[in-house]
Design an enzyme around this catalytic site. Structure first.
Site, PDB file in Angstrom:
ATOM      1  N   ASN A 202       3.870  -3.768   3.227  1.00 50.14           N
ATOM      2  CA  ASN A 202       2.868  -3.256   2.274  1.00 50.14           C
ATOM      3  C   ASN A 202       3.528  -3.097   0.914  1.00 50.14           C
ATOM      4  OD1 ASN A 202       0.966  -1.749   0.803  1.00 50.14           O
ATOM      5  ND2 ASN A 202       0.208  -0.797   2.674  1.00 50.14           N
ATOM      6  N   CYS A 207      -2.595  -3.100   2.086  1.00 52.06           N
ATOM      7  CA  CYS A 207      -2.941  -3.166   3.512  1.00 52.06           C
ATOM      8  C   CYS A 207      -4.243  -3.932   3.704  1.00 52.06           C
ATOM      9  CB  CYS A 207      -3.027  -1.770   4.107  1.00 52.06           C
ATOM     10  SG  CYS A 207      -4.052  -0.639   3.166  1.00 52.06           S
ATOM     11  N   HIS A 454      -7.134   3.294   4.436  1.00 49.59           N
ATOM     12  CA  HIS A 454      -6.151   2.365   4.983  1.00 49.59           C
ATOM     13  C   HIS A 454      -6.882   1.275   5.764  1.00 49.59           C
ATOM     14  CE1 HIS A 454      -2.320   1.014   6.294  1.00 49.59           C
ATOM     15  NE2 HIS A 454      -2.515   1.295   7.561  1.00 49.59           N
ATOM     16  N   ASP A 471      -0.929  -3.471  11.837  1.00 51.35           N
ATOM     17  CA  ASP A 471      -0.996  -2.374  10.867  1.00 51.35           C
ATOM     18  C   ASP A 471       0.216  -2.483   9.943  1.00 51.35           C
ATOM     19  OD1 ASP A 471      -1.266  -0.053   9.477  1.00 51.35           O
ATOM     20  OD2 ASP A 471      -1.383   1.279  11.208  1.00 51.35           O
TER      21      ASP A 471
END
Length: 1117
Positions: A202, A207, A454, A471
């Protein structure tokens, strides 16, 4: 923002993926597509237990009277751990409420403790729950970081505003939802080892991009097409989107660690700031696919984007009473589906194809037939092999004039059948031989609220039963429930703490939910989930990436072996001559730009001298090395020569002797003396009496400084004795009159003092490594002709000079012009130079605004007239210095403007249905009466004697009538609308029993099983008389608002007190409900007109599905 390969199959198929009505031209060769067998994953799937979770509510009374800087809640327990909320009522050094989740017993926990939690913190709006502010994040708590949360949770101005509903009766309600998850050691977790896949790093707020890139990468046909885009070895990834994407995909496929996206964002033309802006996944997806589609034209993969993602629908309008039908075919790459009011994907598709009736005032104008009753709708001609569904989780709220997130429960199936109910979504032209049965491939999730959050993705790369969560850097195995049901959104019931008691189950909204779905058509599955291996990747790309990998390994090895080596940096006369006056002006050399050697620590210095002899062609016996030393005044100078004994030692030992700071470098100056034939000779013997001085020459005419040489002098000697040598160095006649200065230091300020030529070097405190600057002695009359007539003034200028990039405040991204200035310039100097540049005669009309280094935007407040002393103050932002200033040209001088208050007032005409916004500028000490008098000169009144009043309107309610005597200095027109209107005659002649009441428009909305009143439209006052019935009042309201009978008949009327409606009958006496005369309170009593809001909506951002705080995504290359 929370920051957190199968075996190749050697068989070839010539048939292409089934794409209805494909426009693919014949001259392009299809890529080789090999079906990929489903292979059992080698890593066992671990079942995931539901983590413990809880909600804690904290009521804080007498909130505005809290004096402590910090305020803690009582302790609550989740997952067996003790937690509490930490609050800064007046902000943690910011003008926002600061709020954190804190580990309550951190001080007493054992050494090395750690716990991981996902949590949200909220400030509850006690009037309208949907306006509550909620932010969520996740954190691994430990002794060093035992609290975590939001320093800028919400502006204090909003919090303490009694009309906003956050602070009611001086009570604040704060909520925390905490989910404690099993700790996974972030440092040792290996995504590749655990799952076979790697994540993406990131960059700050990317993200949203990472989740999309992982989804696209895991569509193998797409990845194969990207690999087949032509690129060459001369392309640079940072300047070529295809190469950057190829490089990224290659690393995702073959790397063992998470992959950086900086090259890709650079290829988009993004600067660092763009990477810190959170954008919209859907918009990035469209822009990226458009770019790739464009770059695939004329290549073997032309048309791939259309083949994969393009479907077509037909918009139609069909007349009911005559034989007329109008159709229009349109293509789509993704479909936007409504979430609000739809319980699942099928309900959204039903709504998508819903037939709208065009009748009454809304009839359709058909060619030849005139106005006709008609049906209007959309049907699908064909769906694409890869169906991308964008769920409209973000919607525009007209009442609040802002975006809100829809967290309602919304289900989506594992298999989606778009041929259901006899193909009700399909147009008559659709090819019914194509079976539109789809399998879910990926779920993109947004966790958080409208103001950020997020993004991550659940993907099943091979369409097997195994799901993976991507993630950012981490990839984990997940079960189907986590990927599907837990992303439906809606509400979740907390487990009851006391099951024996009759407790009402507590529900809380889930803020993590699906935002985009990707389905793959069953009949095309084998073509799309194809095999992609090394032979799909261009040779030059493999070579380039192999080379990159080798360099990475080499650097890694160097780092690992660094403790075995010493870096020796050797500066010579040539380096000083090359750098002084170009790269540097102060001191002697930039050590990062001299020749460096990586030498094993155990090698003796004498052996190193042999390497120097080879490198520079200077025999060992003619080399003399000096150690550099940092002086107390922060300058860095040659200090003393190495002794013969030291030269017998290892370079590692020498480095430790020379450098007390822990540093792997040894910095040296190589002194080489040249004979008459310019060949190296032995260096002269040096006694304590000998001082090595370095000389720079300054030319005030050219404003030029250069290195002219070095020389040994006797400490007892005097400068006057070496003047002829110095003149020779500088290229002057032997008897030229010159002045000498010693350059002493330059941080934090320049110190350069004249040297008395008639006293000894020792008396002038000169020592080894000192710098002497020389220049011609200038006659007094010539001093004025040069900007910087002597060495000290020139060095002062160099030390403070600054190139400033000026940008127009209206175009804050583009440099307009650059000016070279001194950081010591005063405010007046700066605006004078800008005015000169713009050809403006009055510099006081220039207003400047500083640059925010973090947001890369102008600061919200401009610089006040003479509000700062120097240019340097204008360029500082916290601990960073910028080189950007914004300017604007005002219509009046800034000092005059600063004495004025500017208000925007909306004037509502008494008889015409029009609103005109006027900008009123008056001295700050003026009153509302002055504003009204000023307005009268600008607006059209219904009659000359009309009186005006000024109202404060907010959320379609009237909060205040401003008294004419009120000072305007404290009136805020940023949040409220200031409305001016004529006072109706009937209000001027109120009888003793007459009432002046508020009348507001409203509709009702049911959200989360609660009825909510939503006001809209323009509120107004109405005089009601004692004994007057609703029927009589309705006649006056209809006349005032000029509503047609047909519409007015549908309106309902209610008395509202504190948001609760009590509906009225025509025979009700209205005045009996309104007993108070002074009804100007925000949440008190009003007459409500309930009807649908048919007024034209205000124009707003074209993309209603995008958060208003975002800027549009742009890919520049």
């Amino acid at each position: 923002m929370t920051v957190m390969t199968p075996a190749p199959v050697d068989q070839q198929e010539d048939e292409e993926m089934l794409v209805p009505q494909s426009d693919l031209t014949d001259n392009h060769q299809p890529m080789e597509v090999v079906a990929q067998p489903e292979t059992a994953n080698t890593v066992e799937n671990q079942p995931v237990e539901d983590p413990p979770s809880s909600r804690f509510t904290w009521r804080i009374e007498n909130f505005s009277r809290l004096n402590a800087k910090k305020h803690y809640s009582e302790v609550f327990i989740v997952g067996g751990y003790k937690w509490r909320i930490l609050l800064f009522p007046k902000g943690n050094n910011v003008d926002h409420l600061s709020m954190y989740l804190d580990v309550a017993d951190s001080a007493s926990l054992p050494y090395g403790w750690s716990r991981y939690a996902q949590f949200s913190l909220a400030v509850v709006n006690q009037i309208h729950n949907k306006y509550s502010i909620r932010k969520d994040t996740q954190h691994q708590f430990n002794a060093r970081e035992s609290d975590w949360g939001f320093t800028s949770f919400m502006p204090l101005g909003e919090l303490y505003d009694p009309c906003r509903g956050y602070l009611v009766n001086d009570t604040l309600i704060v909520e925390a939802e905490v989910v404690v998850r099993r700790i996974v050691d972030y440092w040792t977790y290996d995504s590749k080892k655990e799952t076979g896949y790697v994540g993406l790093k990131n960059q700050g707020a990317t993200c949203y991009m990472n989740s999309l890139l992982q989804t696209l990468y895991h569509i193998p046909y797409f990845r194969k097409a990207v690999y087949h885009m032509p690129t060459t070895e001369n392309d640079m990834p940072s300047g070529s989107i295809p190469l950057a994407l190829q490089s990224l995909f290659y690393k995702l496929q073959y790397s063992d660690n998470s992959v950086a996206t900086k090259e890709l964002t650079k290829s988009f033309g993004w600067d660092t700031h763009d990477s810190f802006m959170q954008h919209d996944v859907q918009e990035l997806n469209r822009v990226l696919c458009e770019k790739l589609e464009d770059k695939m034209k004329g290549t073997v993969v032309e048309g791939t984007i259309q083949q994969l993602f393009e479907g077509h629908h037909m918009n139609y309008i069909e007349c009911i009473n005559v034989d007329y039908k109008s159709t229009r075919k349109e293509s789509f790459y993704d479909l936007q589906l409504d979430v609000k009011g739809c319980h699942d994907v099928y309900a959204s598709f039903d709504k998508y194809v819903e037939v709208e009736r065009l009748e009454g005032d809304n009839k359709y104008h058909a060619e030849q037939y005139g106005l006709q009753d008609a049906k209007k709708g959309v049907l699908f001609i064909d769906f694409p092999p890869v169906l991308q569904l964008q769920l409209k989780r973000f919607e525009y709220d007209f009442m609040r004039d802002t975006m809100v997130k829809i967290n309602d429960r919304y289900e989506f199936p594992l298999q989606l059948d778009l041929d259901r109910d006899g193909g009700k979504y399909l147009s008559p032209d659709a090819d019914r031989r194509v079976r539109n049965l789809y399998t879910l491939h990926s779920v993109l999730v947004h966790s958080g609220g409208v103001h950020g959050g997020h993004y991550y993705a659940f993907i099943r790369p091979t369409l097997s039963d195994q799901w993976y969560k991507f993630d950012d850097e981490r990839v984990t195995k997940e079960d189907m429930k986590r990927a599907l049901e837990e992303q439906y959104g809606g509400e979740e019931e907390l487990p009851q703490t006391n099951p024996g008691f009759n407790n009402t189950p507590f529900k809380f909204t889930k803020y993590s939910n699906a935002y985009m779905l990707v389905y793959i058509r069953e009949s095309d599955k084998d073509k799309i989930i194809c095999n992609v291996d090394e032979k799909d990747i261009a040779e030059h790309l493999r070579e380039r990436l192999k080379k990159e990998q080798e360099e990475k390994e080499h650097k890694k090895k160097e780092k690992a072996e660094a403790h075995l080596y010493t870096i020796i940096k050797v500066a010579r006369d040539d380096d000083l001559a090359d750098q002084i006056g170009k790269d540097i002006y102060f001191d002697l050399v930039d050590h990062d730009k001299v020749r460096s050697f990586r030498i094993q620590k155990q090698i003796t210095f004498n052996v190193f001298k042999e390497e120097i002899a080879k490198e520079f062609g200077v025999p060992v016996q003619f080399q003399r090395f000096w150690l550099w030393a940092k002086r107390q005044n922060h300058t860095y100078r040659p200090n003393r020569p190495l002794t013969p004994l030291e030269e017998t030692q290892s370079v590692g030992t020498l480095r430790e002797v020379s450098n007390k700071v822990h540093n792997a470098e040894l910095k040296l100056f190589l002194e080489v003396e040249l004979g008459l034939d310019l060949r190296p000779i032995a260096p002269p013997d040096k006694t304590k009496e000998d001082i090595l001085l370095f000389f720079k020459h300054y030319d005030p005419e050219k404003e030029e400084l250069r290195f002219v040489g070095r020389m040994f002098v006797k400490s007892t000697g005097k400068p006057i004795e070496i003047l002829s040598k110095l003149n020779k160095m500088a290229g002057y006649a032997p008897d030229e009159e010159i002045n000498l200065y010693e350059e002493i230091k330059f941080e934090p300020s320049v110190m350069c003092e004249p040297i008395d030529k008639k006293i000894t070097f020792r008396a002038s405190q000169l020592e080894d490594g000192d710098i002497v600057c020389l220049q011609k002695s200038a006659p007094v009359e010539s001093i004025e002709q040069f900007r910087y007539p002597d060495v000290p003034s020139f060095l002062e200028y160099v030390h403070n000079r600054q190139i400033v990039h000026f940008r127009s405040l209206e175009k804050p991204k583009e440099d307009d012009f650059c000016l070279e200035m001194s950081r010591l310039y005063t405010y007046d100097d700066v605006v004078e130079r800008v005015a000169q540049q713009l050809g403006l005669s009055d510099p006081s009309k220039i207003r400047l605004t500083s640059h925010n280094c973090y947001s890369q935007q102008p600061k919200p407040q401009p610089i006040k007239y003479r509000g700062v002393d120097h240019l340097s103050d204008m360029l500082v932002h916290y601990n960073q210095t910028s080189d950007i200033l914004y300017y604007e040209v005002l219509d009046i001088p800034l000092p005059e403007l600063q004495g004025l208050k500017t208000l925007k007032v909306a004037f509502h005409h008494a008889t015409k249905d029009e609103v005109v916004i006027h900008t009123i500028r008056l001295p700050k000490q003026s009153t509302v009466g002055d504003v009204i008098n000023d307005l009268k000169t600008k607006v059209e009144l219904s009659h000359p004697d009309a009186e005006l009043r000024l109202l404060e309107v907010f959320y379609h309610k009237i909060y205040k009538i401003f008294p004419p005597s009120e000072k305007i200095e404290n009136i805020n027109d940023q949040y409220w609308t200031l409305r001016a209107e004529e006072i109706p005659e009937e209000e001027k002649n109120l009888g003793p029993n007459d009432r002046l009441i508020h009348v507001y428009h409203f509709t009702k909305e049911t959200a989360q099983n609660q009825m909510q009143i939503l006001n809209f439209g323009e509120p107004f006052f109405l005089v009601i008389h004692e004994g007057e019935t609703l029927a009589e009042i309705k006649i006056r309201i209809q006349k005032k608002l000029q509503v047609p009978d047909e519409d007015f008949a549908k309106w309902k009327f209610a008395f509202l007190s504190l948001g609760r409606p009590e509906y009225l009958q025509d025979s009700d006496i209205v005045s009996s409900r309104f007993q108070r005369r002074d009804v100007y309170g925000a949440w008190e009593q009003y007459l409500g007109l309930e009807h649908s809001d048919n007024a034209p909506k205000r124009s707003y951002a074209a993309n209603q599905n995008r958060h208003t705080f975002e800027k549009p995504v742009k890919i520049y290359n």
